[in-house]
Design an enzyme around this catalytic site. Structure first.
Site, PDB file in Angstrom:
ATOM      1  N   LYS A 129       0.856  -1.190   0.000  1.00 60.63           N
ATOM      2  CA  LYS A 129       0.000   0.000   0.000  1.00 60.63           C
ATOM      3  C   LYS A 129       0.883   1.229   0.000  1.00 60.63           C
ATOM      4  CE  LYS A 129      -4.458   0.896   0.275  1.00 60.63           C
ATOM      5  NZ  LYS A 129      -5.609   0.043  -0.068  1.00 60.63           N
ATOM      6  N   ASP A 169      -7.073   4.332  -4.444  1.00 59.74           N
ATOM      7  CA  ASP A 169      -7.723   4.174  -3.143  1.00 59.74           C
ATOM      8  C   ASP A 169      -8.362   5.555  -2.884  1.00 59.74           C
ATOM      9  OD1 ASP A 169      -7.675   2.081  -0.726  1.00 59.74           O
ATOM     10  OD2 ASP A 169      -7.512   4.046   0.175  1.00 59.74           O
TER      11      ASP A 169
HETATM   12  N1  GLU Z   1      -7.442   0.215  -2.813  1.00 61.20           N
HETATM   13  C1  GLU Z   1      -8.188  -0.981  -3.091  1.00 61.20           C
HETATM   14  C2  GLU Z   1      -8.174  -1.886  -1.883  1.00 61.20           C
HETATM   15  O1  GLU Z   1      -8.183  -1.404  -0.761  1.00 61.20           O
HETATM   16  C3  GLU Z   1      -7.760  -1.650  -4.392  1.00 61.20           C
HETATM   17  C4  GLU Z   1      -6.332  -2.006  -4.523  1.00 61.20           C
HETATM   18  C5  GLU Z   1      -5.922  -2.503  -5.915  1.00 61.20           C
HETATM   19  O2  GLU Z   1      -6.742  -2.582  -6.801  1.00 61.20           O
HETATM   20  O3  GLU Z   1      -4.730  -2.810  -6.055  1.00 61.20           O
HETATM   21  O4  GLU Z   1      -8.215  -3.086  -1.967  1.00 61.20           O
END
Ligand code: GLU
Length: 448
Positions: A129, A169
């Site tokens: 992340k 996100d």
């Molecule tokens: N931000 C999204 C999550 O919390 C998607 C992440 C992604 O697609 O890599 O899962």
């Protein structure tokens, strides 16, 4: 959540000591540890390999300066983050969050959760992340572009289609992904579609990715309802937030015969007893990037409540889709008192531990985010597949793949909860089944 096993209690103290000032990260770790006691009893070899200790330590954490200039020429300095948590199952995968609340604790909790979530999808993706304490809200497109270009000028060296694949996100949508991808392409001189997901449809993006987190959440809830012999038909729902996850949650609930009567943003919530007019909310949020309070101007029968808790609105189903810790013990008590029987998390860790306990004690079916909102990242993995094969699938086919994945996640959580002696407890089901998958891979790959 089960009481934390004695040996894990000491370990948790160690987590607090070694990661000081990171309350969100502590909370996310504690929630998983609470489910793992019976797993260690059944698999003592995992203790020997120190798998839990290794899983709680990110493989790599990058923090960097992001300098940029606004339209007036004023210089600003933000902080960038990428936490590469675990790559046992595949390249690090997870979104970028641009919001003023972002700090290392928030990014670490998100990366930690992402590792288990991604394992649950059954796709070959590790967990990571990133993000920044920059908030695109209130900035011009040009300012957002300059920020994204500066952010990527450092980030590019840490990512790649086989290394680490960021996506969106909170605060990072198609516009930001476009600017980030443009700068990556420019610096590397490579059209490497698979380095980012959530791309625009004209330049390597995939159908259904935009809708996927919300649609997936509703597919997951549909399975929770089915497990109790029920359906969305005629049920009232409250969906917090009005960002990408909320909008497409509302859309799918409506398609399946449910009625969404409230949604919100950070300023307050709207309540419309006849059901929210989704097109109107989309106009405000997707087109104008405005505030939810504008809804009541064009929809006079609706009430706008500034401040206040959206969880005081009586409903059958609650779907928190805004942000972490948005639903606390007081809110959970209010929902239970008003007859809510089903909750599933579209956001990451929106319910506090106290709130989760209240739901479990009251017999409310509770779907945790790492299972219920996994449709977004799962569809990102489908986007990666399409990029790798230079292919583009239809909306119908991709949506069916997403629906099948969510049915599979629900089944895995449901069966695992039963196998480990806590039937109906999706928190244990998700934590245990995600953990075992990552743990097995880590043992197989040796001490790395
Ligand atoms: N931000 C999204 C999550 O919390 C998607 C992440 C992604 O697609 O890599 O899962």
């Amino acid at each position: 959540m089960l009481p934390v096993d004695e040996k894990l209690k000491d370990f948790y103290q160690e987590i607090i000591r070694r990661n000081q000032g990171e309350p969100e990260f502590h909370q996310a770790v504690l929630e998983v540890l609470g489910s793992l006691g019976p797993v260690l009893a059944k698999h003592p070899e995992l203790r020997e390999h120190k798998v839990i200790e290794r899983i709680c330590e990110p493989e790599r954490q990058v923090m960097f300066r992001v300098p940029w200039q606004d339209d007036k020429g004023t210089v600003w300095i933000n902080r960038g983050f990428r936490v590469q948590f675990n790559s046992a199952l595949g390249p690090y995968k997870g979104g970028l969050r641009f919001h003023s609340s972002v700090n290392l604790s928030v990014i670490k909790f998100l990366g930690f959760e992402q590792t288990f979530k991604n394992a649950l999808t059954g796709m070959p993706i590790g967990g990571g992340k990133g993000g920044s304490d920059f908030d695109p809200k209130g900035h011009t497109d040009n300012e957002v572009m300059r920020f994204c270009q500066s952010f990527m000028t450092e980030l590019y060296r840490h990512i790649g289609e086989y290394k680490d694949v960021p996506a969106g996100d909170i605060g990072v949508g198609a516009r930001e992904i476009g600017f980030l991808f443009g700068q990556y392409k420019r610096i590397t001189n490579r059209y490497e579609s698979g380095v980012l997901t959530g791309k625009g449809l004209d330049w390597g993006g995939a159908l259904v990715r935009k809708e996927a987190t919300g649609y997936g959440l509703v597919f997951f809830m549909q399975e929770m309802l089915k497990a109790r012999g029920q359906s969305f038909e005629g049920k009232t729902c409250v969906v917090s937030g009005s960002g990408n996850v909320s909008l497409y949650t509302i859309e799918k609930v409506q398609q399946l015969g449910g009625k969404v009567i409230a949604c919100s943003d950070s300023g307050g919530y709207i309540y419309d007893e006849n059901g929210i007019d989704l097109e109107c909310v989309k106009q405000i949020k997707e087109v104008r990037r405005g505030r939810i309070s504008e809804y009541s101007k064009s929809q006079p029968r609706c009430k706008y409540i500034a401040g206040g808790s959206i969880w005081d609105v009586p409903c059958d189903i609650a779907l928190p889709c805004a942000t972490q810790n948005e639903l606390n013990g007081r809110d959970a008590t209010s929902l239970v008192k008003n007859g809510c029987k089903f909750v599933a998390e579209g956001a990451n860790m929106p319910t506090t531990p106290e709130g989760t306990k209240i739901f479990h004690d009251a017999g409310v079916a509770f779907g945790p985010g790492k299972a219920a909102n996994a449709g977004g990242v799962a569809t990102s993995a489908l986007e990666m597949q399409q990029n790798a094969s230079r292919d583009a699938w239809t909306f119908e086919y991709t949506e069916q793949r997403l629906a099948d994945i969510m049915v599979g996640i629900h089944q895995r959580c449901y069966e695992t909860a039963e196998e480990f002696g806590t039937p109906g407890n999706y928190v244990n089901g998700a934590n245990i089944s995600g953990f075992i998958k990552v743990a097995r891979a880590m043992v197989a790959l040796g001490l790395i």
